[in-house]
Design an enzyme around this catalytic site. Structure first.
Site, PDB file in Angstrom:
ATOM      1  N   LYS A 162      65.029  15.511  52.206  1.00  0.00           N
ATOM      2  CA  LYS A 162      65.734  16.785  52.119  1.00  0.00           C
ATOM      3  C   LYS A 162      66.774  16.956  53.232  1.00  0.00           C
ATOM      4  O   LYS A 162      67.631  17.820  53.147  1.00  0.00           O
ATOM      5  CB  LYS A 162      64.745  17.948  52.108  1.00  0.00           C
ATOM      6  N   SER A 181      54.137  13.265  47.003  1.00  0.00           N
ATOM      7  CA  SER A 181      55.144  13.051  45.954  1.00  0.00           C
ATOM      8  C   SER A 181      55.610  11.596  45.937  1.00  0.00           C
ATOM      9  O   SER A 181      56.034  11.096  44.890  1.00  0.00           O
ATOM     10  CB  SER A 181      56.322  14.014  46.130  1.00  0.00           C
TER      11      SER A 181
END
Ligand SMILES: Cc1ncc(COP(=O)(O)O)c(C=O)c1O
Length: 317
Positions: A45, A277
Protein backbone atom coordinates in the site's frame (compact mmCIF):
# COMPACT_ATOMS: atom_id res chain seq x y z
CA UNK A 1 22.98 5.34 -5.15
CA UNK A 2 21.76 7.71 -2.43
CA UNK A 3 17.99 8.31 -2.45
CA UNK A 4 16.65 11.74 -1.47
CA UNK A 5 14.10 10.19 0.93
CA UNK A 6 12.55 6.87 1.94
CA UNK A 7 9.57 7.72 -0.31
CA UNK A 8 11.91 7.09 -3.23
CA UNK A 9 12.56 3.60 -1.86
CA UNK A 10 8.93 2.60 -2.53
CA UNK A 11 8.45 0.04 -5.33
CA UNK A 12 10.93 -1.89 -7.47
CA UNK A 13 10.65 -4.87 -5.12
CA UNK A 14 12.21 -8.26 -5.96
CA UNK A 15 10.35 -11.05 -7.80
CA UNK A 16 11.08 -14.55 -6.45
CA UNK A 17 10.23 -17.95 -7.94
CA UNK A 18 8.50 -20.24 -5.41
CA UNK A 19 10.12 -23.40 -6.81
CA UNK A 20 10.46 -25.09 -3.41
CA UNK A 21 6.72 -24.76 -2.83
CA UNK A 22 5.65 -25.86 -6.30
CA UNK A 23 7.86 -28.95 -5.87
CA UNK A 24 6.53 -29.64 -2.37
CA UNK A 25 2.91 -29.31 -3.54
CA UNK A 26 3.53 -31.30 -6.73
CA UNK A 27 2.28 -28.50 -8.97
CA UNK A 28 2.72 -28.34 -12.72
CA UNK A 29 3.83 -24.75 -13.43
CA UNK A 30 5.49 -21.76 -11.81
CA UNK A 31 4.53 -19.21 -9.14
CA UNK A 32 6.37 -15.88 -8.98
CA UNK A 33 6.04 -13.79 -5.82
CA UNK A 34 6.45 -10.00 -5.84
CA UNK A 35 7.95 -9.18 -2.44
CA UNK A 36 6.03 -6.00 -1.66
CA UNK A 37 6.42 -6.58 2.07
CA UNK A 38 9.93 -5.19 1.53
CA UNK A 39 8.55 -1.68 0.95
CA UNK A 40 9.43 0.94 3.64
CA UNK A 41 6.02 0.49 5.38
CA UNK A 42 6.23 -3.29 4.93
CA UNK A 43 3.27 -3.42 2.53
CA UNK A 44 2.24 -2.88 -1.08
CA UNK A 45 0.00 0.00 0.00
CA UNK A 46 3.05 2.31 0.16
CA UNK A 47 2.77 2.43 -3.62
CA UNK A 48 -0.81 3.73 -3.57
CA UNK A 49 0.01 6.22 -0.79
CA UNK A 50 2.89 7.67 -2.79
CA UNK A 51 0.99 8.05 -6.06
CA UNK A 52 -2.21 9.45 -4.44
CA UNK A 53 -0.31 12.13 -2.49
CA UNK A 54 2.00 13.05 -5.38
CA UNK A 55 -0.97 13.27 -7.78
CA UNK A 56 -3.03 15.38 -5.35
CA UNK A 57 -0.12 17.78 -4.80
CA UNK A 58 0.44 18.05 -8.55
CA UNK A 59 -3.23 18.73 -9.40
CA UNK A 60 -3.77 21.08 -6.45
CA UNK A 61 -6.42 19.03 -4.59
CA UNK A 62 -3.92 18.79 -1.71
CA UNK A 63 -2.36 22.04 -0.52
CA UNK A 64 1.16 22.13 0.96
CA UNK A 65 0.95 21.33 4.68
CA UNK A 66 -2.77 20.38 4.55
CA UNK A 67 -3.98 17.56 6.82
CA UNK A 68 -4.59 14.17 5.18
CA UNK A 69 -7.27 11.72 6.48
CA UNK A 70 -7.82 8.10 5.48
CA UNK A 71 -9.73 4.99 6.38
CA UNK A 72 -7.28 2.12 6.68
CA UNK A 73 -6.83 -1.49 7.76
CA UNK A 74 -3.37 -0.29 8.78
CA UNK A 75 -1.29 -0.70 5.66
CA UNK A 76 -2.61 2.23 3.64
CA UNK A 77 -2.29 4.32 6.79
CA UNK A 78 1.29 3.25 7.31
CA UNK A 79 2.15 4.18 3.72
CA UNK A 80 0.42 7.53 4.12
CA UNK A 81 2.11 8.14 7.49
CA UNK A 82 5.48 7.68 5.81
CA UNK A 83 4.71 9.81 2.73
CA UNK A 84 2.92 12.54 4.72
CA UNK A 85 5.68 12.58 7.36
CA UNK A 86 8.39 13.06 4.74
CA UNK A 87 6.40 15.68 2.78
CA UNK A 88 5.22 17.61 5.86
CA UNK A 89 1.48 16.84 6.05
CA UNK A 90 -0.28 16.01 9.35
CA UNK A 91 -1.99 12.61 8.88
CA UNK A 92 -5.02 11.10 10.65
CA UNK A 93 -5.58 7.34 10.23
CA UNK A 94 -9.07 6.02 10.99
CA UNK A 95 -9.07 2.29 11.70
CA UNK A 96 -11.43 -0.40 13.01
CA UNK A 97 -10.76 -1.90 16.45
CA UNK A 98 -10.92 -5.23 14.58
CA UNK A 99 -7.49 -4.69 12.99
CA UNK A 100 -4.34 -5.85 14.78
CA UNK A 101 -2.71 -3.50 17.32
CA UNK A 102 0.74 -3.57 15.70
CA UNK A 103 -0.68 -1.43 12.92
CA UNK A 104 -1.85 1.40 15.17
CA UNK A 105 1.45 1.41 17.06
CA UNK A 106 3.46 1.59 13.89
CA UNK A 107 1.38 4.46 12.45
CA UNK A 108 1.72 6.44 15.70
CA UNK A 109 5.48 5.87 15.69
CA UNK A 110 5.56 7.32 12.17
CA UNK A 111 3.84 10.48 13.39
CA UNK A 112 0.20 9.71 12.54
CA UNK A 113 -2.78 10.46 14.74
CA UNK A 114 -4.70 7.16 14.97
CA UNK A 115 -8.45 7.11 15.62
CA UNK A 116 -9.77 3.64 16.51
CA UNK A 117 -13.47 3.01 15.76
CA UNK A 118 -15.26 0.29 17.81
CA UNK A 119 -16.63 -2.64 15.78
CA UNK A 120 -20.32 -3.03 14.91
CA UNK A 121 -22.39 -4.99 17.47
CA UNK A 122 -21.33 -8.66 17.41
CA UNK A 123 -18.00 -7.81 15.69
CA UNK A 124 -15.06 -10.16 16.28
CA UNK A 125 -11.52 -8.85 16.85
CA UNK A 126 -9.31 -9.81 13.91
CA UNK A 127 -12.33 -10.01 11.59
CA UNK A 128 -13.28 -6.69 9.99
CA UNK A 129 -16.65 -6.82 8.23
CA UNK A 130 -18.33 -4.48 5.77
CA UNK A 131 -20.47 -3.20 8.68
CA UNK A 132 -17.32 -2.38 10.68
CA UNK A 133 -15.89 -0.58 7.69
CA UNK A 134 -19.06 1.49 7.23
CA UNK A 135 -18.58 2.83 10.78
CA UNK A 136 -14.94 3.68 10.04
CA UNK A 137 -15.98 5.44 6.82
CA UNK A 138 -18.55 7.60 8.64
CA UNK A 139 -15.94 8.68 11.21
CA UNK A 140 -13.34 9.38 8.49
CA UNK A 141 -15.83 11.64 6.67
CA UNK A 142 -16.62 13.49 9.89
CA UNK A 143 -12.95 14.13 10.68
CA UNK A 144 -12.23 15.21 7.09
CA UNK A 145 -14.94 17.90 7.31
CA UNK A 146 -13.95 19.01 10.83
CA UNK A 147 -10.30 19.47 9.89
CA UNK A 148 -10.85 20.78 6.37
CA UNK A 149 -8.59 17.92 5.34
CA UNK A 150 -7.74 16.08 2.14
CA UNK A 151 -9.30 12.61 2.05
CA UNK A 152 -6.83 10.22 0.40
CA UNK A 153 -9.79 7.96 -0.58
CA UNK A 154 -8.08 4.68 -1.50
CA UNK A 155 -11.43 3.28 -2.68
CA UNK A 156 -12.01 6.14 -5.15
CA UNK A 157 -8.76 7.93 -5.99
CA UNK A 158 -7.35 6.86 -9.39
CA UNK A 159 -3.81 7.13 -8.02
CA UNK A 160 -4.34 3.82 -6.21
CA UNK A 161 -4.83 1.59 -9.30
CA UNK A 162 -2.41 3.73 -11.33
CA UNK A 163 0.35 2.87 -8.84
CA UNK A 164 -0.04 -0.78 -9.85
CA UNK A 165 -0.71 -0.15 -13.53
CA UNK A 166 2.54 1.79 -13.96
CA UNK A 167 4.49 0.13 -11.11
CA UNK A 168 3.70 -3.34 -9.80
CA UNK A 169 2.49 -4.99 -13.03
CA UNK A 170 5.12 -3.62 -15.47
CA UNK A 171 7.81 -4.47 -12.89
CA UNK A 172 6.53 -8.09 -12.76
CA UNK A 173 6.36 -8.28 -16.55
CA UNK A 174 9.90 -6.97 -17.00
CA UNK A 175 11.39 -9.04 -14.14
CA UNK A 176 9.84 -12.25 -15.51
CA UNK A 177 10.88 -11.48 -19.10
CA UNK A 178 7.24 -11.70 -20.08
CA UNK A 179 6.80 -15.25 -18.75
CA UNK A 180 3.65 -14.60 -16.68
CA UNK A 181 0.40 -16.18 -17.95
CA UNK A 182 -1.93 -15.26 -15.05
CA UNK A 183 -2.15 -12.89 -12.10
CA UNK A 184 -4.45 -13.34 -9.11
CA UNK A 185 -4.98 -10.95 -6.20
CA UNK A 186 -7.00 -10.74 -2.99
CA UNK A 187 -9.02 -7.55 -3.35
CA UNK A 188 -9.63 -4.89 -0.73
CA UNK A 189 -10.01 -1.58 -2.54
CA UNK A 190 -9.28 -3.49 -5.76
CA UNK A 191 -6.50 -1.01 -6.54
CA UNK A 192 -3.82 -3.66 -7.03
CA UNK A 193 -6.06 -6.02 -9.01
CA UNK A 194 -7.70 -3.30 -11.11
CA UNK A 195 -4.50 -1.46 -11.99
CA UNK A 196 -2.46 -4.61 -12.63
CA UNK A 197 -5.27 -6.20 -14.68
CA UNK A 198 -5.43 -3.16 -16.94
CA UNK A 199 -1.71 -3.46 -17.72
CA UNK A 200 -1.68 -7.26 -17.93
CA UNK A 201 -4.65 -7.36 -20.34
CA UNK A 202 -2.45 -5.60 -22.90
CA UNK A 203 0.14 -8.38 -22.51
CA UNK A 204 -2.40 -11.20 -22.86
CA UNK A 205 -2.08 -12.09 -19.15
CA UNK A 206 -5.31 -13.24 -17.43
CA UNK A 207 -6.24 -11.64 -14.08
CA UNK A 208 -8.37 -13.26 -11.37
CA UNK A 209 -10.08 -11.77 -8.32
CA UNK A 210 -9.48 -13.58 -5.03
CA UNK A 211 -12.08 -13.32 -2.26
CA UNK A 212 -12.77 -15.04 1.05
CA UNK A 213 -15.04 -18.09 0.82
CA UNK A 214 -18.49 -16.97 1.93
CA UNK A 215 -17.82 -13.30 1.16
CA UNK A 216 -17.56 -13.31 -2.64
CA UNK A 217 -19.26 -10.06 -3.49
CA UNK A 218 -17.11 -9.26 -6.54
CA UNK A 219 -18.07 -12.66 -7.96
CA UNK A 220 -21.69 -11.57 -7.55
CA UNK A 221 -22.40 -13.97 -4.72
CA UNK A 222 -24.87 -12.58 -2.18
CA UNK A 223 -23.74 -14.70 0.75
CA UNK A 224 -24.00 -13.72 4.37
CA UNK A 225 -20.81 -15.01 5.99
CA UNK A 226 -18.63 -11.91 6.23
CA UNK A 227 -16.38 -13.34 8.95
CA UNK A 228 -12.83 -14.19 7.89
CA UNK A 229 -9.36 -13.39 9.26
CA UNK A 230 -7.87 -12.03 6.01
CA UNK A 231 -7.19 -8.40 6.92
CA UNK A 232 -7.07 -5.80 4.15
CA UNK A 233 -10.00 -6.97 2.06
CA UNK A 234 -12.98 -9.23 1.59
CA UNK A 235 -15.37 -6.49 2.73
CA UNK A 236 -18.25 -7.81 0.59
CA UNK A 237 -18.35 -4.67 -1.58
CA UNK A 238 -19.97 -5.66 -4.85
CA UNK A 239 -19.22 -2.47 -6.76
CA UNK A 240 -15.58 -1.49 -6.34
CA UNK A 241 -14.77 1.62 -8.41
CA UNK A 242 -11.29 0.34 -9.24
CA UNK A 243 -12.70 -2.85 -10.77
CA UNK A 244 -15.28 -1.21 -13.02
CA UNK A 245 -14.53 -1.96 -16.69
CA UNK A 246 -11.54 -4.08 -15.68
CA UNK A 247 -11.10 -7.28 -17.73
CA UNK A 248 -11.16 -10.22 -15.24
CA UNK A 249 -10.74 -13.83 -16.38
CA UNK A 250 -12.50 -15.24 -13.33
CA UNK A 251 -13.03 -15.41 -9.56
CA UNK A 252 -11.41 -17.59 -6.93
CA UNK A 253 -12.29 -18.12 -3.28
CA UNK A 254 -10.04 -18.98 -0.34
CA UNK A 255 -11.13 -19.88 3.18
CA UNK A 256 -9.56 -18.28 6.24
CA UNK A 257 -7.94 -21.61 7.14
CA UNK A 258 -6.50 -22.03 3.64
CA UNK A 259 -5.11 -18.49 3.74
CA UNK A 260 -3.50 -19.23 7.10
CA UNK A 261 -2.00 -22.58 6.08
CA UNK A 262 -0.57 -21.13 2.85
CA UNK A 263 0.90 -18.12 4.70
CA UNK A 264 2.67 -20.65 6.91
CA UNK A 265 3.86 -22.63 3.87
CA UNK A 266 5.38 -19.45 2.42
CA UNK A 267 7.35 -18.90 5.62
CA UNK A 268 8.38 -22.53 6.09
CA UNK A 269 9.40 -23.43 2.53
CA UNK A 270 10.39 -20.12 0.97
CA UNK A 271 11.51 -17.99 3.93
CA UNK A 272 8.92 -15.42 2.93
CA UNK A 273 7.21 -13.98 6.02
CA UNK A 274 3.95 -12.52 4.74
CA UNK A 275 0.47 -11.88 6.11
CA UNK A 276 -2.87 -13.62 5.56
CA UNK A 277 -3.65 -12.08 2.17
CA UNK A 278 -0.28 -13.25 0.83
CA UNK A 279 -1.30 -16.79 1.79
CA UNK A 280 -4.69 -16.24 0.14
CA UNK A 281 -2.91 -15.20 -3.07
CA UNK A 282 -0.64 -18.26 -2.91
CA UNK A 283 -3.59 -20.59 -2.31
CA UNK A 284 -5.45 -19.09 -5.29
CA UNK A 285 -2.33 -19.50 -7.47
CA UNK A 286 -2.13 -23.20 -6.57
CA UNK A 287 -5.81 -23.58 -7.57
CA UNK A 288 -5.02 -22.00 -10.96
CA UNK A 289 -2.11 -24.41 -11.53
CA UNK A 290 -4.33 -27.34 -10.56
CA UNK A 291 -7.14 -26.06 -12.78
CA UNK A 292 -7.36 -23.68 -15.74
CA UNK A 293 -3.67 -22.66 -15.77
CA UNK A 294 -1.96 -26.04 -15.44
CA UNK A 295 1.62 -25.62 -16.66
CA UNK A 296 1.32 -21.83 -16.54
CA UNK A 297 3.23 -19.10 -14.71
CA UNK A 298 1.23 -17.30 -12.02
CA UNK A 299 2.30 -13.98 -10.48
CA UNK A 300 1.17 -13.02 -6.99
CA UNK A 301 1.94 -10.17 -4.60
CA UNK A 302 3.22 -10.71 -1.06
CA UNK A 303 1.07 -7.87 0.25
CA UNK A 304 2.47 -7.23 3.71
CA UNK A 305 4.75 -8.55 6.44
CA UNK A 306 3.91 -11.38 8.82
CA UNK A 307 5.32 -9.17 11.58
CA UNK A 308 2.02 -7.27 11.42
CA UNK A 309 0.21 -10.38 12.69
CA UNK A 310 2.24 -11.36 15.74
CA UNK A 311 -0.74 -10.55 17.98
CA UNK A 312 -3.09 -12.80 15.93
CA UNK A 313 -3.32 -16.59 15.72
CA UNK A 314 -1.47 -16.65 12.38
CA UNK A 315 1.81 -17.75 13.95
CA UNK A 316 0.48 -19.89 16.80
CA UNK A 317 2.16 -22.93 15.32
C1 LIG B 1 -2.61 -6.94 3.75
C2 LIG B 1 -3.43 -6.47 2.60
N1 LIG B 1 -3.74 -7.34 1.65
C3 LIG B 1 -4.51 -7.00 0.60
C4 LIG B 1 -5.04 -5.72 0.49
C5 LIG B 1 -5.92 -5.39 -0.69
O1 LIG B 1 -5.25 -4.57 -1.63
P1 LIG B 1 -6.05 -3.57 -2.55
O2 LIG B 1 -6.62 -2.49 -1.67
O3 LIG B 1 -5.06 -3.05 -3.52
O4 LIG B 1 -7.14 -4.36 -3.21
C6 LIG B 1 -4.73 -4.77 1.45
C7 LIG B 1 -5.29 -3.41 1.39
O5 LIG B 1 -5.19 -2.61 2.28
C8 LIG B 1 -3.92 -5.14 2.54
O6 LIG B 1 -3.61 -4.28 3.52
Amino acid sequence: MILPSVVDAIGNTPLVELSRLTAHLGLDGRILAKLDYLNPGFSKKDRAAKVIIETALADGTLAPGQTVVELTSGNMGTGLAIVCGVLGHPFVAVMSAGNSVERARMMRALGAEVVIVPQAPGGVAGQVSGADLALVEARAQEITTQRDAFRADQFGHPGNPIAHEVGTAPEIWAQSNGAVTSFCDFAGSGGTLGGAARYFAQQGVRSYAVEPAGAQAIAGDRTDHPDHPIQGGGYMMADLAHLRDVPLAGHLSVSGDEAKSHTRLLARFEGIFGGYSSGANLCAATALLRGPDRGGCIAIVICDSGLKYLSTDLWEI
